[in-house]
Design a protein around this motif. Structure first.
Motif, PDB file in Angstrom:
ATOM      1  N   VAL A  79     -68.085  20.424 -40.323  1.00 60.05           N
ATOM      2  CA  VAL A  79     -67.894  19.396 -39.287  1.00 60.05           C
ATOM      3  C   VAL A  79     -66.937  18.314 -39.803  1.00 60.05           C
ATOM      4  O   VAL A  79     -66.940  17.993 -40.995  1.00 60.05           O
ATOM      5  N   LYS A  94     -75.028  10.793 -50.413  1.00 56.80           N
ATOM      6  CA  LYS A  94     -75.119  10.293 -51.786  1.00 56.80           C
ATOM      7  C   LYS A  94     -75.014   8.768 -51.830  1.00 56.80           C
ATOM      8  O   LYS A  94     -75.431   8.138 -52.796  1.00 56.80           O
ATOM      9  N   GLY A 130     -59.427  10.663 -36.775  1.00 54.94           N
ATOM     10  CA  GLY A 130     -60.419  11.618 -37.277  1.00 54.94           C
ATOM     11  C   GLY A 130     -61.837  11.338 -36.848  1.00 54.94           C
ATOM     12  O   GLY A 130     -62.685  12.237 -36.840  1.00 54.94           O
ATOM     13  N   GLY A 160     -71.596  13.810 -39.536  1.00 52.81           N
ATOM     14  CA  GLY A 160     -72.956  14.227 -39.876  1.00 52.81           C
ATOM     15  C   GLY A 160     -73.997  13.466 -39.074  1.00 52.81           C
ATOM     16  O   GLY A 160     -74.976  14.042 -38.577  1.00 52.81           O
ATOM     17  N   ARG A 195     -65.644   0.262 -40.904  1.00 49.96           N
ATOM     18  CA  ARG A 195     -66.461   1.457 -41.151  1.00 49.96           C
ATOM     19  C   ARG A 195     -67.749   1.082 -41.892  1.00 49.96           C
ATOM     20  O   ARG A 195     -68.744   1.790 -41.793  1.00 49.96           O
ATOM     21  N   ASP A 197     -63.993  15.978 -41.208  1.00 45.05           N
ATOM     22  CA  ASP A 197     -62.953  16.181 -42.220  1.00 45.05           C
ATOM     23  C   ASP A 197     -63.203  17.448 -43.037  1.00 45.05           C
ATOM     24  O   ASP A 197     -62.259  18.094 -43.495  1.00 45.05           O
TER      25      ASP A 197
HETATM   26  C1  LIG Z   1     -56.553   5.356 -44.869  1.00 48.90           C
HETATM   27  C2  LIG Z   1     -57.197   6.097 -43.722  1.00 48.90           C
HETATM   28  C3  LIG Z   1     -57.160   5.547 -42.455  1.00 48.90           C
HETATM   29  C4  LIG Z   1     -57.781   6.198 -41.379  1.00 48.90           C
HETATM   30  N1  LIG Z   1     -57.790   5.587 -40.161  1.00 48.90           N
HETATM   31  C5  LIG Z   1     -58.450   6.150 -39.126  1.00 48.90           C
HETATM   32  C6  LIG Z   1     -58.576   5.443 -37.894  1.00 48.90           C
HETATM   33  O1  LIG Z   1     -58.128   4.309 -37.733  1.00 48.90           O
HETATM   34  N2  LIG Z   1     -59.235   6.072 -36.880  1.00 48.90           N
HETATM   35  C7  LIG Z   1     -59.778   7.323 -37.020  1.00 48.90           C
HETATM   36  O2  LIG Z   1     -60.332   7.845 -36.037  1.00 48.90           O
HETATM   37  N3  LIG Z   1     -59.703   7.994 -38.194  1.00 48.90           N
HETATM   38  C8  LIG Z   1     -59.086   7.421 -39.264  1.00 48.90           C
HETATM   39  N4  LIG Z   1     -59.057   8.065 -40.476  1.00 48.90           N
HETATM   40  C9  LIG Z   1     -59.771   9.358 -40.611  1.00 48.90           C
HETATM   41  C10 LIG Z   1     -61.298   9.140 -40.703  1.00 48.90           C
HETATM   42  O3  LIG Z   1     -61.589   8.187 -41.694  1.00 48.90           O
HETATM   43  C11 LIG Z   1     -62.034  10.452 -41.010  1.00 48.90           C
HETATM   44  O4  LIG Z   1     -61.492  11.477 -40.203  1.00 48.90           O
HETATM   45  C12 LIG Z   1     -63.536  10.339 -40.760  1.00 48.90           C
HETATM   46  O5  LIG Z   1     -64.153   9.444 -41.657  1.00 48.90           O
HETATM   47  C13 LIG Z   1     -64.238  11.705 -40.901  1.00 48.90           C
HETATM   48  O6  LIG Z   1     -65.625  11.558 -40.787  1.00 48.90           O
HETATM   49  P1  LIG Z   1     -66.624  12.585 -41.508  1.00 48.90           P
HETATM   50  O7  LIG Z   1     -67.974  12.260 -41.002  1.00 48.90           O
HETATM   51  O8  LIG Z   1     -66.106  13.968 -41.365  1.00 48.90           O
HETATM   52  O9  LIG Z   1     -66.495  12.271 -43.078  1.00 48.90           O
HETATM   53  P2  LIG Z   1     -66.737  10.923 -43.902  1.00 48.90           P
HETATM   54  O10 LIG Z   1     -66.632   9.751 -43.034  1.00 48.90           O
HETATM   55  O11 LIG Z   1     -65.815  11.031 -45.079  1.00 48.90           O
HETATM   56  O12 LIG Z   1     -68.230  11.047 -44.422  1.00 48.90           O
HETATM   57  C14 LIG Z   1     -68.593  11.989 -45.398  1.00 48.90           C
HETATM   58  C15 LIG Z   1     -69.913  11.548 -46.032  1.00 48.90           C
HETATM   59  O13 LIG Z   1     -70.379  12.577 -46.896  1.00 48.90           O
HETATM   60  C16 LIG Z   1     -70.981  12.018 -48.033  1.00 48.90           C
HETATM   61  N5  LIG Z   1     -70.980  13.035 -49.089  1.00 48.90           N
HETATM   62  C17 LIG Z   1     -69.902  13.640 -49.649  1.00 48.90           C
HETATM   63  N6  LIG Z   1     -70.303  14.550 -50.572  1.00 48.90           N
HETATM   64  C18 LIG Z   1     -71.659  14.507 -50.589  1.00 48.90           C
HETATM   65  C19 LIG Z   1     -72.663  15.215 -51.338  1.00 48.90           C
HETATM   66  N7  LIG Z   1     -72.341  16.162 -52.248  1.00 48.90           N
HETATM   67  N8  LIG Z   1     -73.962  14.900 -51.130  1.00 48.90           N
HETATM   68  C20 LIG Z   1     -74.306  13.961 -50.221  1.00 48.90           C
HETATM   69  N9  LIG Z   1     -73.401  13.266 -49.478  1.00 48.90           N
HETATM   70  C21 LIG Z   1     -72.102  13.549 -49.659  1.00 48.90           C
HETATM   71  C22 LIG Z   1     -70.114  10.800 -48.332  1.00 48.90           C
HETATM   72  O14 LIG Z   1     -70.801   9.833 -49.110  1.00 48.90           O
HETATM   73  C23 LIG Z   1     -69.782  10.301 -46.914  1.00 48.90           C
HETATM   74  O15 LIG Z   1     -70.707   9.308 -46.481  1.00 48.90           O
HETATM   75  C24 LIG Z   1     -58.432   7.454 -41.572  1.00 48.90           C
HETATM   76  C25 LIG Z   1     -58.462   8.026 -42.859  1.00 48.90           C
HETATM   77  C26 LIG Z   1     -57.855   7.360 -43.928  1.00 48.90           C
HETATM   78  C27 LIG Z   1     -57.909   7.981 -45.298  1.00 48.90           C
END
Ligand SMILES: Cc1cc2nc3c(=O)[nH]c(=O)nc-3n(C[C@H](O)[C@H](O)[C@H](O)COP(=O)(O)OP(=O)(O)OC[C@H]3O[C@@H](n4cnc5c(N)ncnc54)[C@H](O)[C@@H]3O)c2cc1C
Length: 416
Positions: free
Chosen positions: A292, A36, A306, A17, A103, A294
């Motif tokens: 976008v 949030k 990810g 995001g 993170r 995950d």
């Molecule tokens: C144990 C583990 C280890 C990992 N290790 C790695 C690694 O080493 N390297 C790597 O590249 N990837 C790793 N990953 C994957 C990586 O963490 C994710 O792919 C990445 O965080 C995705 O980013 P994102 O921006 O899509 O979502 P996120 O980082 O999950 O961000 C989503 C955001 O949305 C917000 N949100 C959710 N719902 C709402 C709502 N209704 N209103 C307002 N806000 C909301 C949340 O608070 C959060 O801040 C790992 C995952 C796990 C579980």
């Protein structure tokens, strides 16, 4: 309260995001990003960044030197009695180093880039539902920190709300059951070996006498700690019935003593989360909305990475969002799934086939036993697993891999 319309509203300020908001705001669009949580906030992760992620950071002008960053020269693979140090491939398209940063820090830093580019950021603000007008997503309803609700209208809405993605699911999105999913757990430990300059991955995770499809990792951090974890794929018959925390504990119990990965050195709890992989969410867009990171199920099925994919899809959503805003037409977002497919379809089809194959313990066993001792093969596998090749003017390996990716979509019916 009804708010003045924005060009774009971004739901979730994780790396996906924040990157989308950065690129939209930098182009001059009136952009709101809501989360949030209050930043800095923790996100359960391995904290590892490959050169693919470093490239996205560089494109955003993020300084990757200095306090908080640990540099990684490559990957150390351990398994079948072999330890192999593989430096990152030498490529024109990607930098020659990876990084590790918690993170907690990392996400706040990327969000600050969006803010500096001109995006409005609302923290501690939860999106409660999408605003749908005549079948077109036209913004969101939010609940502010003080409990008040507001309607935010926007021509483009981006759902980057993570693996649970209530936004996507509430609008009829679904998870494709045949596509891969991972689960991973991690913990932090103080360790005297925190200055290691390689990311470490361990290919032997056992369930009794069976080798599981997944790997364990140790990623060194600059503050005297290491991020230790393991992840498994849903193609394993044991996926549902493994006690992940116990598996981590048992795995660490057999670790060389000089790492000092003992309970006294553990900081905080073991925490885990899902890894939605290889386009396992559909649809990726609808009028007025794009998914976008995950939320779109774009974790790399080969290695569980990810962050880079969340940021890349964030940048692509900004690119397509700009087209829709300029045209004043939310239906233009139908270009977005094609843009993502152009970037990843072939690679993800190969990844889905790979994940299926290693779900069979003998295949995983044979790959580990016969693949690991072969350095040349492993250097090639490392490129494939990390999706790190030069698309043009690469070497023979790059050309072979790129040709495979181009052909792979023909396998889609077999692979799912
Ligand atoms: C144990 C583990 C280890 C990992 N290790 C790695 C690694 O080493 N390297 C790597 O590249 N990837 C790793 N990953 C994957 C990586 O963490 C994710 O792919 C990445 O965080 C995705 O980013 P994102 O921006 O899509 O979502 P996120 O980082 O999950 O961000 C989503 C955001 O949305 C917000 N949100 C959710 N719902 C709402 C709502 N209704 N209103 C307002 N806000 C909301 C949340 O608070 C959060 O801040 C790992 C995952 C796990 C579980």
């Amino acid at each position: 309260m009804i708010h003045k319309p924005f060009d774009a509203v971004v739901v979730g300020a994780g790396p996906g995001g924040a990157t989308a908001a950065y690129h939209l705001a930098r182009r001059g669009y009136h952009t709101l990003v809501v989360d949030k949580a209050k930043f800095p906030r923790e996100k359960v992760c391995g904290d590892g960044l490959t050169p693919r992620a470093v490239r996205v950071l560089q494109n955003m002008g993020v300084e990757t030197d200095g306090p908080g960053w640990a540099r990684a020269e490559g990957l150390r693979i351990v398994g079948a009695g072999v330890t192999l140090d593989l430096p990152w491939p030498d490529l024109a398209t990607f930098p020659g180093y990876g990084l590790v940063r918690t993170r907690l820090d990392f996400d706040a830093l990327v969000l600050d880039r969006a803010r500096a580019a001109g995006a409005t950021v609302w923290e501690e603000t939860e999106v409660t539902k999408a605003l749908v007008i005549n079948g077109v997503v036209s913004g969101v309803e939010v609940k502010r920190e003080d409990g008040s609700t507001e309607l935010v209208k926007a021509l483009v809405t981006i759902a980057s709300d993570g693996a649970a993605s209530r936004m996507g699911l509430s609008l009829g999105g679904r998870r494709l059951e045949r596509r891969p999913m991972g689960v991973a757990v991690r913990a932090y430990y103080r360790s005297p070996r925190y200055k290691e300059t390689y990311l470490e991955s361990y290919l032997e995770l056992w369930h009794g006498a069976e080798l599981l499809p997944g790997y364990g990792w140790i990623f060194p951090l600059p503050d005297g700690t290491v991020n230790v974890g393991l992840g498994l794929l849903n193609t394993s018959p044991h996926f549902q019935n493994v006690d992940y925390k116990r598996l981590l504990r048992d795995w660490l119990a057999g670790f060389p003593a000089d790492w000092e990965l003992v309970p006294d050195n553990q900081i905080g709890k073991v925490r885990g989360g899902p890894l939605p992989m290889g386009f396992n969410r559909m649809p990726l867009a609808r009028p007025g909305l794009m998914l976008v990171g995950d939320a779109a199920g774009v974790v790399n099925p080969f290695n569980g990475e990810g962050i880079a994919y969340a940021m890349e899809t964030g940048a692509m959503a900004a690119e397509i969002g700009a087209i829709a805003i300029d045209a004043g037409d939310p239906w233009k977002l139908r270009l977005y799934p094609d843009r993502l497919k152009e970037a990843y379809e072939g690679y993800f089809v190969l990844g889905r086939a790979f994940v299926r194959a290693i779900g069979h313990a003998p295949v995983m066993g044979a790959l580990t036993k016969y693949g690991l001792p072969n350095r040349r093969l492993m250097q090639f596998a490392f490129k494939v697993l990390g999706n790190l090749t030069d698309p043009r003017d690469g070497d023979a390996e790059d050309r072979l891999f790129n040709a495979l990716c181009r052909m792979a979509p023909t396998l889609r019916r077999m692979v799912g």
